[in-house]
Motif scaffolding. Structure first.
Motif, PDB file in Angstrom:
ATOM      1  N   GLY A  12      -4.699  -1.119  -2.129  1.00 52.84           N
ATOM      2  CA  GLY A  12      -3.263  -1.383  -2.014  1.00 52.84           C
ATOM      3  C   GLY A  12      -2.577  -0.546  -0.954  1.00 52.84           C
ATOM      4  N   LEU A  13      -3.094   0.662  -0.695  1.00 51.86           N
ATOM      5  CA  LEU A  13      -2.512   1.498   0.356  1.00 51.86           C
ATOM      6  C   LEU A  13      -2.535   0.781   1.700  1.00 51.86           C
ATOM      7  CD1 LEU A  13      -4.120   4.975  -0.452  1.00 51.86           C
ATOM      8  CD2 LEU A  13      -1.773   4.261  -0.913  1.00 51.86           C
ATOM      9  N   PHE A  14      -3.599   0.026   1.936  1.00 54.37           N
ATOM     10  CA  PHE A  14      -3.759  -0.679   3.208  1.00 54.37           C
ATOM     11  C   PHE A  14      -2.943  -1.964   3.257  1.00 54.37           C
ATOM     12  CE2 PHE A  14      -7.223   2.248   2.991  1.00 54.37           C
ATOM     13  CZ  PHE A  14      -7.351   2.699   4.290  1.00 54.37           C
ATOM     14  N   GLN A  15      -2.281  -2.276   2.157  1.00 59.67           N
ATOM     15  CA  GLN A  15      -1.377  -3.418   2.104  1.00 59.67           C
ATOM     16  C   GLN A  15       0.078  -2.966   2.018  1.00 59.67           C
ATOM     17  OE1 GLN A  15      -2.759  -5.766  -1.198  1.00 59.67           O
ATOM     18  NE2 GLN A  15      -4.828  -5.884  -0.380  1.00 59.67           N
ATOM     19  N   GLY A  16       0.297  -1.654   2.186  1.00 57.70           N
ATOM     20  CA  GLY A  16       1.650  -1.123   2.217  1.00 57.70           C
ATOM     21  C   GLY A  16       2.189  -0.609   0.892  1.00 57.70           C
ATOM     22  N   TYR A  17       1.368  -0.550  -0.139  1.00 57.72           N
ATOM     23  CA  TYR A  17       1.810  -0.072  -1.433  1.00 57.72           C
ATOM     24  C   TYR A  17       1.569   1.438  -1.571  1.00 57.72           C
ATOM     25  CZ  TYR A  17       2.007  -4.974  -2.771  1.00 57.72           C
ATOM     26  OH  TYR A  17       2.302  -6.299  -2.832  1.00 57.72           O
ATOM     27  N   ASN A  18       2.357   2.080  -2.413  1.00 56.55           N
ATOM     28  CA  ASN A  18       2.152   3.482  -2.773  1.00 56.55           C
ATOM     29  C   ASN A  18       1.311   3.526  -4.036  1.00 56.55           C
ATOM     30  OD1 ASN A  18       3.807   4.502  -0.694  1.00 56.55           O
ATOM     31  ND2 ASN A  18       5.624   4.105  -1.921  1.00 56.55           N
ATOM     32  N   ALA A  19       0.627   4.621  -4.243  1.00 55.37           N
ATOM     33  CA  ALA A  19      -0.176   4.765  -5.454  1.00 55.37           C
ATOM     34  C   ALA A  19      -0.181   6.220  -5.900  1.00 55.37           C
ATOM     35  CB  ALA A  19      -1.605   4.306  -5.189  1.00 55.37           C
ATOM     36  N   THR A  20      -0.220   6.422  -7.203  1.00 51.57           N
ATOM     37  CA  THR A  20      -0.313   7.757  -7.778  1.00 51.57           C
ATOM     38  C   THR A  20      -1.308   7.715  -8.926  1.00 51.57           C
ATOM     39  OG1 THR A  20       1.990   8.255  -7.264  1.00 51.57           O
ATOM     40  CG2 THR A  20       0.954   9.602  -8.963  1.00 51.57           C
ATOM     41  N   VAL A  21      -2.167   8.708  -8.970  1.00 51.28           N
ATOM     42  CA  VAL A  21      -3.072   8.898 -10.101  1.00 51.28           C
ATOM     43  C   VAL A  21      -2.748  10.274 -10.652  1.00 51.28           C
ATOM     44  CG1 VAL A  21      -5.467   9.073 -10.853  1.00 51.28           C
ATOM     45  CG2 VAL A  21      -4.841   7.454  -9.041  1.00 51.28           C
ATOM     46  N   ILE A  59     -10.437   3.415   7.132  1.00 50.71           N
ATOM     47  CA  ILE A  59      -9.763   3.741   8.400  1.00 50.71           C
ATOM     48  C   ILE A  59     -10.748   3.576   9.550  1.00 50.71           C
ATOM     49  CG2 ILE A  59      -8.813   5.656   9.755  1.00 50.71           C
ATOM     50  CD1 ILE A  59      -7.398   6.574   7.172  1.00 50.71           C
ATOM     51  N   GLY A  60     -11.993   4.002   9.342  1.00 53.14           N
ATOM     52  CA  GLY A  60     -13.017   3.862  10.384  1.00 53.14           C
ATOM     53  C   GLY A  60     -13.235   2.420  10.798  1.00 53.14           C
ATOM     54  N   THR A  61     -13.158   1.502   9.852  1.00 56.54           N
ATOM     55  CA  THR A  61     -13.367   0.088  10.191  1.00 56.54           C
ATOM     56  C   THR A  61     -12.128  -0.554  10.804  1.00 56.54           C
ATOM     57  OG1 THR A  61     -12.767  -0.677   7.965  1.00 56.54           O
ATOM     58  CG2 THR A  61     -15.100  -0.213   8.380  1.00 56.54           C
ATOM     59  N   LEU A  62     -10.946   0.021  10.561  1.00 56.80           N
ATOM     60  CA  LEU A  62      -9.698  -0.579  11.045  1.00 56.80           C
ATOM     61  C   LEU A  62      -9.055   0.172  12.211  1.00 56.80           C
ATOM     62  CD1 LEU A  62      -8.069  -1.360   7.580  1.00 56.80           C
ATOM     63  CD2 LEU A  62      -9.114  -3.003   9.143  1.00 56.80           C
ATOM     64  N   HIS A  64      -9.504   0.474  15.268  1.00 57.96           N
ATOM     65  CA  HIS A  64      -9.327  -0.210  16.552  1.00 57.96           C
ATOM     66  C   HIS A  64      -8.235  -1.268  16.481  1.00 57.96           C
ATOM     67  CE1 HIS A  64     -12.725   1.957  18.097  1.00 57.96           C
ATOM     68  NE2 HIS A  64     -13.498   1.512  17.126  1.00 57.96           N
ATOM     69  N   GLN A  65      -7.776  -1.566  15.266  1.00 55.23           N
ATOM     70  CA  GLN A  65      -6.736  -2.574  15.077  1.00 55.23           C
ATOM     71  C   GLN A  65      -5.378  -1.956  14.743  1.00 55.23           C
ATOM     72  OE1 GLN A  65      -8.203  -5.011  11.914  1.00 55.23           O
ATOM     73  NE2 GLN A  65     -10.167  -5.357  12.910  1.00 55.23           N
ATOM     74  N   ILE A  66      -5.401  -0.812  14.057  1.00 48.09           N
ATOM     75  CA  ILE A  66      -4.180  -0.182  13.557  1.00 48.09           C
ATOM     76  C   ILE A  66      -4.253   1.314  13.801  1.00 48.09           C
ATOM     77  CG2 ILE A  66      -2.784   0.244  11.491  1.00 48.09           C
ATOM     78  CD1 ILE A  66      -4.023  -2.271  10.257  1.00 48.09           C
ATOM     79  N   ASP A  67      -3.114   1.912  14.164  1.00 50.27           N
ATOM     80  CA  ASP A  67      -3.040   3.366  14.296  1.00 50.27           C
ATOM     81  C   ASP A  67      -2.643   3.955  12.947  1.00 50.27           C
ATOM     82  OD1 ASP A  67      -1.574   3.098  17.567  1.00 50.27           O
ATOM     83  OD2 ASP A  67      -3.658   3.507  17.024  1.00 50.27           O
ATOM     84  N   PHE A  68      -3.360   4.969  12.520  1.00 56.87           N
ATOM     85  CA  PHE A  68      -3.100   5.607  11.241  1.00 56.87           C
ATOM     86  C   PHE A  68      -2.620   7.031  11.456  1.00 56.87           C
ATOM     87  CE2 PHE A  68      -6.112   2.315  10.177  1.00 56.87           C
ATOM     88  CZ  PHE A  68      -5.636   1.828   8.977  1.00 56.87           C
ATOM     89  N   GLN A  69      -1.703   7.446  10.602  1.00 64.21           N
ATOM     90  CA  GLN A  69      -1.288   8.839  10.512  1.00 64.21           C
ATOM     91  C   GLN A  69      -1.378   9.220   9.043  1.00 64.21           C
ATOM     92  OE1 GLN A  69       2.684   9.019  12.087  1.00 64.21           O
ATOM     93  NE2 GLN A  69       1.950   9.389  14.157  1.00 64.21           N
ATOM     94  N   LEU A  70      -2.084  10.279   8.763  1.00 61.69           N
ATOM     95  CA  LEU A  70      -2.227  10.738   7.384  1.00 61.69           C
ATOM     96  C   LEU A  70      -1.588  12.108   7.230  1.00 61.69           C
ATOM     97  CD1 LEU A  70      -5.951   9.779   6.742  1.00 61.69           C
ATOM     98  CD2 LEU A  70      -3.929   8.593   5.938  1.00 61.69           C
ATOM     99  N   HIS A  71      -0.834  12.260   6.169  1.00 62.19           N
ATOM    100  CA  HIS A  71      -0.181  13.522   5.850  1.00 62.19           C
ATOM    101  C   HIS A  71      -0.513  13.839   4.397  1.00 62.19           C
ATOM    102  CE1 HIS A  71       2.185  13.264   9.541  1.00 62.19           C
ATOM    103  NE2 HIS A  71       2.256  11.977   9.252  1.00 62.19           N
ATOM    104  N   PHE A 166      -0.833  11.115  -0.590  1.00 59.94           N
ATOM    105  CA  PHE A 166      -1.345  10.591   0.663  1.00 59.94           C
ATOM    106  C   PHE A 166      -0.360   9.569   1.192  1.00 59.94           C
ATOM    107  CE2 PHE A 166      -5.096  11.448  -1.945  1.00 59.94           C
ATOM    108  CZ  PHE A 166      -5.834  12.253  -1.105  1.00 59.94           C
ATOM    109  N   SER A 167      -0.076   9.606   2.459  1.00 54.59           N
ATOM    110  CA  SER A 167       0.748   8.560   3.043  1.00 54.59           C
ATOM    111  C   SER A 167       0.156   8.153   4.368  1.00 54.59           C
ATOM    112  CB  SER A 167       2.198   9.028   3.217  1.00 54.59           C
ATOM    113  OG  SER A 167       2.251  10.111   4.119  1.00 54.59           O
ATOM    114  N   SER A 168       0.317   6.914   4.689  1.00 54.40           N
ATOM    115  CA  SER A 168      -0.146   6.432   5.991  1.00 54.40           C
ATOM    116  C   SER A 168       0.939   5.551   6.590  1.00 54.40           C
ATOM    117  CB  SER A 168      -1.458   5.669   5.865  1.00 54.40           C
ATOM    118  OG  SER A 168      -1.294   4.550   5.053  1.00 54.40           O
ATOM    119  N   LEU A 169       1.060   5.618   7.867  1.00 55.28           N
ATOM    120  CA  LEU A 169       2.013   4.781   8.582  1.00 55.28           C
ATOM    121  C   LEU A 169       1.225   3.705   9.307  1.00 55.28           C
ATOM    122  CD1 LEU A 169       4.228   7.598  10.097  1.00 55.28           C
ATOM    123  CD2 LEU A 169       4.625   6.284   8.017  1.00 55.28           C
ATOM    124  N   LEU A 170       1.456   2.475   8.938  1.00 60.61           N
ATOM    125  CA  LEU A 170       0.731   1.375   9.557  1.00 60.61           C
ATOM    126  C   LEU A 170       1.454   0.862  10.767  1.00 60.61           C
ATOM    127  CD1 LEU A 170      -0.265  -0.531   6.328  1.00 60.61           C
ATOM    128  CD2 LEU A 170      -1.575   1.157   7.553  1.00 60.61           C
TER     129      LEU A 170
END
Length: 170
Positions: A12-21, A59-62, A64-71, A166-170
């Protein structure tokens, strides 16, 4: 537990959703082991390391298609106090009277507050965010935060709640 409950959240993170465990429970109930914030002989298992591995694999597979930033942020909630486990200005101090090791932060630094923005995003106002680009960097944050956790117990139990944001900017 990871495959059934957490892997769909990572997708879901890669579809723009937030998640918490969140792990919550009494001392000795297995929170640290389950979440993977404990180290045994330099080896680490649990939900968070599995999330990290899957996250960087995707992230490794994507990349080349999307820029990721992880914080990464790592907080502990203990007795209604929110502690920043990645704050570089924090220094450990001896155990306090209640058996917990404490943290001294920079004088004048405002406490961390959990807030919701007007568009519904939960933020940790005042917490340290570390930008990471590799699994190794993220693992170092997990190790640093894990070593900064409070130790000891209260009269009842040490009921700390751990979360890693974890957050990523797509």
């Amino acid at each position: 537990m990871f495959e059934e409950c957490v892997a769909p959240l990572v997708d879901g993170l890669f579809q723009g959703y937030n998640a918490t465990v969140l792990a919550y429970g009494q001392t000795g109930s297995g929170k640290t082991y389950t979440m993977g914030t404990g180290f045994k002989d330099g080896f680490q298992t649990g939900i968070i390391p599995q999330v990290m591995n899957v996250l960087f694999s995707k992230i490794g597979t994507l990349k080349h298609q999307i820029d990721f930033q992880l914080h990464v942020s790592f907080i502990e909630i203990l007795k209604e106090e929110v502690r920043d486990l990645l704050d570089p200005s924090s220094v450990s101090k001896p155990e306090t009277a209640n058996g917990h090791s404490g943290k001294m932060t920079t004088p004048g630094k405002p406490p961390i507050q959990i807030r919701e923005t007007s568009n519904g995003v939960i933020t940790l106002a005042g917490s340290t965010e570390v930008s990471v680009t590799t699994l190794k960097e993220m693992a170092a944050c997990l190790e640093q935060g894990s070593l900064s956790r409070a130790t000891g117990s209260t009269n009842m139990n040490n009921q700390s709640r751990l979360t890693i944001h974890f957050s990523s900017l797509l």
